[in-house]
Every structure is written in C-alpha cells, then in structure tokens.
Design an enzyme around this catalytic site. Structure first.
Site, PDB file in Angstrom:
ATOM      1  N   LYS A 248      16.559  -2.387   0.892  1.00 16.79           N
ATOM      2  CA  LYS A 248      15.839  -1.745   2.009  1.00 16.79           C
ATOM      3  C   LYS A 248      15.885  -2.664   3.225  1.00 16.79           C
ATOM      4  O   LYS A 248      15.567  -3.850   3.126  1.00 16.79           O
ATOM      5  CB  LYS A 248      14.382  -1.456   1.606  1.00 16.79           C
ATOM      6  CG  LYS A 248      13.505  -0.951   2.758  1.00 16.79           C
ATOM      7  CD  LYS A 248      12.108  -0.519   2.294  1.00 16.79           C
ATOM      8  CE  LYS A 248      11.170  -0.281   3.483  1.00 16.79           C
ATOM      9  NZ  LYS A 248       9.800   0.102   3.071  1.00 16.79           N
ATOM     10  N   ASP A 253       8.501  -2.100  10.417  1.00 19.22           N
ATOM     11  CA  ASP A 253       7.850  -0.870   9.949  1.00 19.22           C
ATOM     12  C   ASP A 253       6.460  -0.773  10.562  1.00 19.22           C
ATOM     13  O   ASP A 253       5.500  -1.341  10.050  1.00 19.22           O
ATOM     14  CB  ASP A 253       7.775  -0.878   8.406  1.00 19.22           C
ATOM     15  CG  ASP A 253       7.097   0.384   7.862  1.00 19.22           C
ATOM     16  OD1 ASP A 253       6.907   1.336   8.647  1.00 19.22           O
ATOM     17  OD2 ASP A 253       6.777   0.401   6.659  1.00 19.22           O
ATOM     18  N   LYS A 260       0.440   2.296  11.162  1.00 19.04           N
ATOM     19  CA  LYS A 260      -0.338   1.406  10.292  1.00 19.04           C
ATOM     20  C   LYS A 260      -1.553   0.894  11.069  1.00 19.04           C
ATOM     21  O   LYS A 260      -1.419   0.489  12.219  1.00 19.04           O
ATOM     22  CB  LYS A 260       0.526   0.220   9.849  1.00 19.04           C
ATOM     23  CG  LYS A 260       1.585   0.592   8.829  1.00 19.04           C
ATOM     24  CD  LYS A 260       2.344  -0.626   8.360  1.00 19.04           C
ATOM     25  CE  LYS A 260       3.465  -0.255   7.395  1.00 19.04           C
ATOM     26  NZ  LYS A 260       2.975   0.190   6.081  1.00 19.04           N
ATOM     27  N   ASP A 271       9.955  -6.119   6.225  1.00 16.35           N
ATOM     28  CA  ASP A 271      10.307  -4.892   5.515  1.00 16.35           C
ATOM     29  C   ASP A 271      11.820  -4.756   5.300  1.00 16.35           C
ATOM     30  O   ASP A 271      12.287  -3.745   4.795  1.00 16.35           O
ATOM     31  CB  ASP A 271       9.731  -3.675   6.268  1.00 16.35           C
ATOM     32  CG  ASP A 271       9.317  -2.562   5.319  1.00 16.35           C
ATOM     33  OD1 ASP A 271       9.157  -2.843   4.115  1.00 16.35           O
ATOM     34  OD2 ASP A 271       9.175  -1.417   5.783  1.00 16.35           O
ATOM     35  N   ASP A 331       5.138   6.843   7.216  1.00 16.91           N
ATOM     36  CA  ASP A 331       5.107   5.454   6.752  1.00 16.91           C
ATOM     37  C   ASP A 331       5.797   5.293   5.389  1.00 16.91           C
ATOM     38  O   ASP A 331       6.007   4.174   4.932  1.00 16.91           O
ATOM     39  CB  ASP A 331       3.645   4.979   6.686  1.00 16.91           C
ATOM     40  CG  ASP A 331       3.514   3.472   6.628  1.00 16.91           C
ATOM     41  OD1 ASP A 331       4.538   2.778   6.838  1.00 16.91           O
ATOM     42  OD2 ASP A 331       2.401   2.980   6.373  1.00 16.91           O
ATOM     43  N   GLU A 333       8.842   5.565   4.765  1.00 18.25           N
ATOM     44  CA  GLU A 333      10.166   5.692   5.365  1.00 18.25           C
ATOM     45  C   GLU A 333      11.266   5.043   4.531  1.00 18.25           C
ATOM     46  O   GLU A 333      12.416   5.462   4.564  1.00 18.25           O
ATOM     47  CB  GLU A 333      10.162   5.080   6.780  1.00 18.25           C
ATOM     48  CG  GLU A 333      10.302   3.556   6.867  1.00 18.25           C
ATOM     49  CD  GLU A 333       9.208   2.764   6.157  1.00 18.25           C
ATOM     50  OE1 GLU A 333       8.090   3.293   6.048  1.00 18.25           O
ATOM     51  OE2 GLU A 333       9.473   1.638   5.694  1.00 18.25           O
ATOM     52  N   ARG A 335      11.923   4.992   1.399  1.00 17.49           N
ATOM     53  CA  ARG A 335      12.584   5.825   0.390  1.00 17.49           C
ATOM     54  C   ARG A 335      13.541   6.824   1.031  1.00 17.49           C
ATOM     55  O   ARG A 335      14.485   7.283   0.393  1.00 17.49           O
ATOM     56  CB  ARG A 335      11.534   6.501  -0.496  1.00 17.49           C
ATOM     57  CG  ARG A 335      10.656   7.488   0.189  1.00 17.49           C
ATOM     58  CD  ARG A 335       9.432   7.844  -0.647  1.00 17.49           C
ATOM     59  NE  ARG A 335       8.405   6.810  -0.582  1.00 17.49           N
ATOM     60  CZ  ARG A 335       7.258   6.841  -1.264  1.00 17.49           C
ATOM     61  NH1 ARG A 335       7.012   7.837  -2.094  1.00 17.49           N
ATOM     62  NH2 ARG A 335       6.384   5.874  -1.140  1.00 17.49           N
TER      63      ARG A 335
HETATM   64  N1  BES Z   1       6.814  -1.198   3.884  1.00 16.06           N
HETATM   65  C1  BES Z   1       5.751  -0.465   3.310  1.00 16.06           C
HETATM   66  C2  BES Z   1       5.276  -1.045   1.978  1.00 16.06           C
HETATM   67  C3  BES Z   1       4.623  -2.416   2.043  1.00 16.06           C
HETATM   68  C4  BES Z   1       3.251  -2.514   2.231  1.00 16.06           C
HETATM   69  C5  BES Z   1       5.363  -3.555   1.858  1.00 16.06           C
HETATM   70  C6  BES Z   1       2.668  -3.762   2.279  1.00 16.06           C
HETATM   71  C7  BES Z   1       4.767  -4.796   1.884  1.00 16.06           C
HETATM   72  C8  BES Z   1       3.413  -4.906   2.105  1.00 16.06           C
HETATM   73  C9  BES Z   1       6.149   0.980   3.057  1.00 16.06           C
HETATM   74  O1  BES Z   1       7.067   1.507   3.942  1.00 16.06           O
HETATM   75  C10 BES Z   1       4.906   1.816   3.133  1.00 16.06           C
HETATM   76  O2  BES Z   1       4.297   1.817   4.159  1.00 16.06           O
HETATM   77  N2  BES Z   1       4.563   2.474   2.041  1.00 16.06           N
HETATM   78  C11 BES Z   1       3.390   3.283   1.981  1.00 16.06           C
HETATM   79  C12 BES Z   1       3.742   4.557   1.252  1.00 16.06           C
HETATM   80  C13 BES Z   1       2.689   5.621   1.342  1.00 16.06           C
HETATM   81  C14 BES Z   1       2.559   6.129   2.755  1.00 16.06           C
HETATM   82  C15 BES Z   1       3.082   6.744   0.413  1.00 16.06           C
HETATM   83  C16 BES Z   1       2.307   2.504   1.244  1.00 16.06           C
HETATM   84  O3  BES Z   1       2.621   1.791   0.288  1.00 16.06           O
HETATM   85  O4  BES Z   1       1.158   2.607   1.643  1.00 16.06           O
HETATM   86 ZN    ZN Z   2       8.367   0.128   4.857  1.00 11.58          ZN
HETATM   87 ZN    ZN Z   3       6.165   2.293   5.727  1.00 10.12          ZN
END
Ligand code: BES
Ligand code: ZN
Ligand code: ZN
Length: 498
Positions: A248, A253, A260, A271, A331, A333, A335
């Site tokens: 990834k 992000d 966020k 990220d 968020d 994104e 995947r």
């Molecule tokens: N990049 C984030 C995941 C992340 C969070 C990595 C904290 C490292 C530290 C990812 O893109 C994300 O925001 N995922 C969301 C998914 C949700 C919206 C289904 C998450 O984990 O909250």
């Molecule tokens: Zn992310």
């Molecule tokens: Zn995200």
C-alpha cells in the site's frame, strides 16, 4: 555505513556480554557500586577502563513462552546502541563470555546498527543522533564460526541494514517531500544501475486507460496524480517460481472527504509503509540475489486528499477486475487501491502474492502496535511465512479470515462495499476478506483482461498498521518507522529460493 571487522582491536571499546558477574573481569566492587547484576538489558559503562558490560541473565537462558524470543538478541544489540548514545565511542569490540550462535549474533549486530540510526536529517548537525559503528569481532568470537558463515553473515547484515534504513527513512519522510511522483522517481533512481532489474512507472493516463479506477478515484482529490510502480528482478537462469510483492502506497491519508478528526491524521505520512517495506525487500534482494525466483513488486502511490475533485461516499467504482465497489467511507481508501494492484498482480499468474499494508486501525486495536496481523487464502503459505517471522523475531499473528464474515463486505447495489456492514468488529479481517475478492480470478468480470484460465494464487496479506510505525515502545526504542517485516520477507524469499 557501519562495518564489521574480523580482527581484534584493543583500542576499541570492549563490549562484554555477561550472564554472571562472577565469571567476568568486572570487579565485584565496581559491580556493587553500579548495582550491576548482569540482568538482561542492564548495562554498565566503565569508560575509564574502556569497557561496556551488557547483562544477559535470565531471558536468554530461561525457557520462555514467547515464540518470538529471538527478538531478544535484536533488542540486546539495540541496548548497546542506547548505552553508547551520547558518548563519542564509535569503535567497539565484542568479546563475550556467553556462547552465541551465528544467527543470534547477526540479530544482535543488526539491532545495534538499526538502533544507532535516527531520523535526524531535519535537525541541526549538533542535535543529530545517528552513529555508524565499526564493530571488531575478537578472535575468541570469530573463531567459533567458519569463514564462509562469517562472510555470509556479513553480506546479509549489510544488505538488510541498508534496506531497512531505506524503508524507515522514506516512511518517516514528511508528506511534502514524498508525493506519488517523487516516490516513483526514488524507486527508479534506486534500481537504475542494478543488473537484472527492470523498473516501469505508469502515470495517471495509463491508469485511466487501463481501468484502474480504484487507484484513480482515491488519488483524484490530490494535486499530485497517482503512479503505479513495477519493479522486476529476474534471475539469469529460467526461474521456477514467480512471486509478486504488493505494498500500500498512500503518500498521505487525510481520510478524504470522510476527514480524519481529533489527531487521527497525525502520522498518516506513514500510510505508504507497505510500499516502503517492499521497496526495502527489493533493495536487499537486488544485492543478495536469488537463483530460482522471478520477483516482482507492485505499488500504487496516491494521496488521499480533500478538494472539488475528491471521490465521495456513494460513488460506485468499477475496479480493474470489473467488480464494482460502493464507497461507504473515503477513509477506507487503501483497499480500493490494493484491489486494482492485487488484480493486476494475479494477471501475472504468480505462485505467490504477498501484500503489506497499513490498512486498518482495527489491526492495532486487535494485536497491538508491535504485531503484524497476517491473513491469507493458503495454509501452507501462511505457515511458512509465520515461521519465518518467528525465526526473525518479528511479532506477527495469524488472524483467520473467517468465511462467516464474508457477507459483511457484500453490497446491495454493488458487488462489494469498502467498509463492513457491522461496526467495530474485527475491521482488519473484513478488510482482508475484501482484498481476497481481488486475488481470485473467478470473481473477475472485466472482458478486457482476456482471462483464459481462472486462477487463484496463494496469497498472504500483512496488516502492518501497528508494526510499521510506532510510538517508540519497540525493540529499537526509536519512534516512528520500524522497518519491521523487511528481514522476515527477505528470509522467506531466500528460503523459497533453495
Ligand atoms: N491508513 C488507515 C489505517 C491506519 C490507521 C493505519 C491508523 C495506521 C494507523 C486506513 O486507510 C483507514 O483509515 N482505515 C479505516 C477504515 C475504516 C474507515 C473502515 C480505519 O481503520 O479506521
Ligand atoms: Zn490509509
Ligand atoms: Zn484511510
């Protein structure tokens, strides 16, 4: 660059690993004064006598239930770096009274080198903390091992050290210096002069023309267009196996329109850690070499931002595979970009695909910031990777992708959704299940891909949201990028190559 030198140097600071002060040259009086009892990670620096004593008692001798116990050696190396931080010492000689096998010695040296590097290029010269040590191995140590195993260890440590530093430094790089196009350029520059390595960079026009809408939708809100990077390392003889690594690569992000909030954005420069991890693996392999494996690395670099062009919740994206995804949260994104890259990877018909991604906060909640959450579609591949991570002492845990959860990523008006219909339950597993739809060609329905035989390669997904970057409570005691997973993946490839 750190160095390992196989000869004695009496002028170097003598580092003695001891598990029993009675057997050591350390005088009881001095030990008592310093309350030094040779406990694991306890150190006693006696600069007047040019000595550093490093305790190893208990943890290294006693049985432990921790299958990742070899990491104690890596952390012991880091302990030496910590004890010498702030001193002028740069030459050290290992002279231990404890027998160490060469695998553990390697971990100790790598831990020492990694922990003496800090992301300090933005500090003034005076404030910089990074150090490069010259390590002398006294005869008493060197003679325990054969010359050929010492040479092998040397090459391996040097390759891993510089690969992990590359991984760590680009993860730590602020978002304003690492954009999709600068990341791609960095990759190109790194491999330009390396034999049997090919680099291809695809721009936004190519991505649109090829229907990689998962990548282009996510990247749309940014003033910097996304890129797809492909690096291949091919052995001279005909290869027996084909492996594709996927990472990834969100250079930032912000969450997108689902922005966020309350501190969640800070650290999101990391990220792209999945891409940086695979970059490191490719760098190490390009210097160590493989004989029987054709190795590919694919990463989409994109920035998830807010603007008039941003993609939106409610959008339905037709991915490269032809499967449609309704966006429920901008968020989630990672995947979407991985969906396209993984489907592209399966069109290479590889034996194995391994991806690494800072995919979900859920992975951190579930397994902590020291662990990687590992999942996949093939038990043999899962087991072999797990055992490599164990050998290397890199904390990783298998979280089964329970089929009973699959329905939570299915859509009403689209094939899939990019979140889950249940809230706050094992989000790392539903994310893994989402990805699994893109490594199985039975699900593909993009006629342009002209798929003749529907294959499903063995695949493992590593959710490294916690392990790639953390608050400093790790073996290196360094805040920020850890470089974790690089050495286990290199070891896995080398083992597969045998
Ligand atoms: N990049 C984030 C995941 C992340 C969070 C990595 C904290 C490292 C530290 C990812 O893109 C994300 O925001 N995922 C969301 C998914 C949700 C919206 C289904 C998450 O984990 O909250
Ligand atoms: Zn992310
Ligand atoms: Zn995200």
């Amino acid at each position: 660059m750190p160095e390992i030198i196989y000869q004695s140097n009496p002028k170097a600071l003598q580092v003695e690993l001891i598990d029993n002060i009675q057997s050591s040259a350390i005088s009881d009086k001095i030990a008592k004064l310093a309350k030094f009892e040779a406990e694991y990670k306890q150190t006693f620096l006696d600069l007047a006598n040019n000595k550093l004593y490093v305790g190893t008692k208990f943890q290294l001798n006693n049985k432990t239930n921790d299958p990742f116990a070899t990491t104690l050696w890596f952390e012991l190396g880091a302990t030496i770096a910590k004890a010498l931080a702030g001193t002028d010492v740069k030459l050290i000689q290992l002279d231990n009274k404890v027998a160490i096998d060469i695998e553990n010695l390697s971990k100790l040296l790598l831990g020492l080198f990694q922990a003496s590097w800090h992301y300090d290029s933005y500090l003034s010269n005076k404030a910089r903390k990074s150090k490069s040590y010259k390590v002398y191995l006294a005869n008493s140590i060197a003679k325990q091992y054969s010359t050929s195993s010492l040479k092998k260890m040397h090459d391996q440590i040097m390759a891993l050290d510089s690969a992990m530093l590359l991984t760590r430094s680009i993860i730590n790089e602020p978002p304003e210096t690492l954009h999709p196009h600068t990341a791609a350029k960095l990759v190109q520059e790194n491999f330009r002069k390396v034999k049997s390595t090919e680099v291809k960079i695809y721009d936004e026009k190519w991505l649109v023309a090829n229907g990689m809408n998962g990548i282009t939708f996510v990247g749309r809100g940014s003033r910097y267009q996304p890129r797809l990077v492909h690096v291949a390392i091919k052995p001279r003889n005909k290869s027996k196996l084909k492996v594709v690594l996927v990472g990834k690569g969100l250079t930032y992000d912000s969450g997108g329109l689902d922005v966020k909030i309350s501190g969640g954005m800070k650290t999101m420069k990391m990220d792209m850690a999945g891409a940086a991890t695979m970059f490191g693996v490719m760098k190490a392999i390009s210097s160590l070499g493989l004989n029987n494996i054709e190795l590919h690395w694919l990463s989409a670099f994109a920035e998830n931002m807010i603007g008039p062009n941003s993609y939106k919740a409610d959008d339905i994206i037709e991915t490269y595979s032809g499967q449609t995804v309704e966006v429920h949260n901008t968020d989630a994104e990672g995947r979407l970009t991985l969906a396209d890259v993984l489907s592209y990877a399966t069109t290479f018909n590889p034996n194995y695909i391994v991806d690494a991604a800072t995919l979900t906060g859920a992975a951190i909640n579930a397994v902590s910031e020291r662990f990687t959450a590992l999942m996949g579609n093939d038990n043999k591949l899962i087991d072999s990777l797990l055992s490599q991570f164990e050998n290397e002492g890199e904390y990783t845990v298998h979280t089964p992708m329970s089929e009973s959860l699959r329905e939570v990523v299915k859509g009403d008006i689209s094939d899939l959704i990019n979140t889950a219909t249940i809230d706050r339950q094992a989000g790392h597993i539903s994310a893994g299940l989402f990805l699994s739809h893109f490594v199985n060609q039975k699900n593909f329905r993009n006629p342009k891909l002209k798929i003749k035989k529907q294959t499903e390669p063995a695949w493992v997904h590593l959710d490294i949201a916690g392990s790639a970057y953390n608050s400093g409570k790790n073996g290196l005691e360094a805040k920020g990028a850890t470089g974790q997973s690089v050495r286990s993946l290199v070891a896995w490839l080398q083992d597969l190559d045998k």
